[in-house]
Design an enzyme around this catalytic site. Sequence first.
Site: not given
Lengths: 375, 401
Positions: B135-138, B170, B252, B384
């Site tokens: 998963q290429g997100y952050s 990940s 997710e 948060e």
Amino acid sequence: MAVLNEEQTMLRDAAREWTQENAPTTALRKLRDGKSKATFDAPTWAEMGQMGWAGVVVPEEHGGSAFGYLSLGLVLEETGRTLAASPLISTALTAASALMLGGSEAQKAEWLPRIAGGEIVATLAVDEGSHHAPEKTALKAEKTGDGWVLNGSKTFVLDGEAADLLIVAARTSGKGTDGITLFLVAGDAPGVTRTHLSLADSRGAAKITFEGVEVGADAVLGEVDKGWAVLEPTLDRARAGLAAEMLGTATQAFEITLEYLKTRTQFGQVIGTFQALQHRAAKMFTDLEMTRSCVEAALEAIDAGQDARATASLAKARANEILHLASIEMVQMHGGIGMTDEHDAGLYMKRARVAEALFGGTTYHRDRYGRILGF
Amino acid sequence: MADFGGTDLEAFRAETRAWLAENYPASLNAPMGEDDAPWGGRKFVWKNADAKLWLDRMAAKGWTAPMWPKEYGGGGLSKEENKVLEQELRKIRARPALMSFGLWMLGPVLLEYATEEQKQKFIPSIIKGETRWCQGYSEPGAGSDLAALQTKCEDKGDHFLINGQKVWTSYADQADWIFCLVRTDTSKKHEGISFVLFDMTTPGVEARPIKLISGSSPFCETFFDNVKVPKDQMVGKLNGGWEIAKRLLQYERQNISASGFGAGGGLDLVEVAKKEIGVDDQGRIDDGDLRARIAAHRMDAHAFMLTVRRAEAESKASKGPSAAVSIIKYAAAKMNQERYELMVEAMGLQGLGWEGEGFAKDELAVTRGWLRSKGNSIEGGTSEVNLNVVAKRVLGLLDHQ
């Protein structure tokens, strides 16, 4: 919210509409300011009886609707929202449960129809001190001839002054949970003295002394010395039902507070935009949702005839914690107005602490949960 | 799909039971260790040939994705049948045939947003466990504020050209393909993001594992240097990726939540406390303070489990997400972290062993698990941010920004 059937949805909607209309918090204020020492408003209770609320868990052959505990929980949640004072907990929930669990056919036939019809007030007289401790039952019952004679005292008995029927936990032998026997005693039996205890929640309770109170052998509910087998599941029904009422109270306290966060302006913006308040609100919402799961699971376990001891303690402990928090935050987030008698925050806080202590505080149920799970 | 009445369901149950008795490899009856996790994919080394056999047999029936359509290789089961399958698998304590981000996250959004050609191309290999996805997100500058991502994707006529960096990817070093959020319009924020898929062996892709405080490296930094991607590998519309991205995050979080971060696995907190601290004459943990906190935690865990169950029952009944879902990820993180802190406290120094002699394997796993759990309130949306989401979307409080 649990997945409800059509009857349950109708019951909940009717209860919501009726309590908002007929038993809002102003009714509690009226009761408080009337100085009558009554723990509920009689005409309101009569109407609840007419609507069938007193017989929700009572079997059909005894005049009830046998909708079950989850259904009664829906009603209690609504009365909890508006702090409606009524004998639903003492009579329709607790006393009805004790009779259903331990009553002979004759006892059930005598009392359950009158409970289901809202004709009488009945209550469980169990605690003898400031903390819930049914295991420490000391009020003495001794055999005399065919019957029994009771000596001792009970305290913080819900609707104790108004009760036509007292279900009294007495010590007949042994100690701890062994040797307890339950007795059905008329509220006005000779030797019974009732004193009003005025509590902060404006509902109050009664201290009841028993001096040489004589009852027949047929007054025993369940088996002699084995009252715990009836008392413990009765208390678990009371705890789960009271937890439902408290969930309603906490939900309403939260919703009133949330509404205030959306309307009160300071520093040129509504205070609900402040992240410090948003996160506290979101955490309260989380706890409310988790508590709802526990309360409904306990009521469903009772309806399914499962061992509900652990879930009942879980539900009561959870309800204690969220109502405690929601009542504190209600005052704090309202600021000064929350400290005034004119605002309802105080009513919610006062009811919260009384309900928290009834049928076991948080530490009582945490300890019990640990014991049940074997640690 | 036939409308299954009770009788047909019972027939399905009998068939399933018989099939499992015939096809579940006996060697998998031993408990599954962490390094037995069946991730699949081109690079995967199967420690146990039977685990691969189990995957192949389940995949052949489409039961790695029981409710996905048959036309893409799924099982085509109804909700009721799937429930029966789950029950029967639980009954024999079957190991999962396949663990996969493709199954948990990408597949559901492909079914919803991809073109027919894309579905045909990508879904069957997810079901068979042939392609392992990451998963290429952050990104370094886009964590909680994910939509601030800057990985650039330019239209070069016959292909897209991608340059930039992802982080916290990940298992990127072990994955075959990546589903990746990229910026296709720099003049807008959320409306300038697209969702693309590409092979991790494409020239210009590099994944470097990041060593964590727990000593393990489940995450990578992933670099893209002039990576050429065919244009038919964009899912959804150009600049329409944010909707898909959010949808995937729901899957997710749902998935993380339902498993409660795997809390409950490994050593039992109560048993550990009884052993390390001892019990009094009533069988209670002989430290009143710790016992009360363990009881409170166990009650939280019980409440959490009941909430997951309720959320499932409600969403099945209403065919939409229940309000309870929004709080589950936050609650799961809190619960798992609390469990590990109590575990370490109950074990004393025996729960802080790092390696080598003097410590059992499951004791060492506590130390690593305790450190790893600190990520639970960060990954998949920080606690948060989760509270912000509840405040804004569920409670209707206005944005604080």
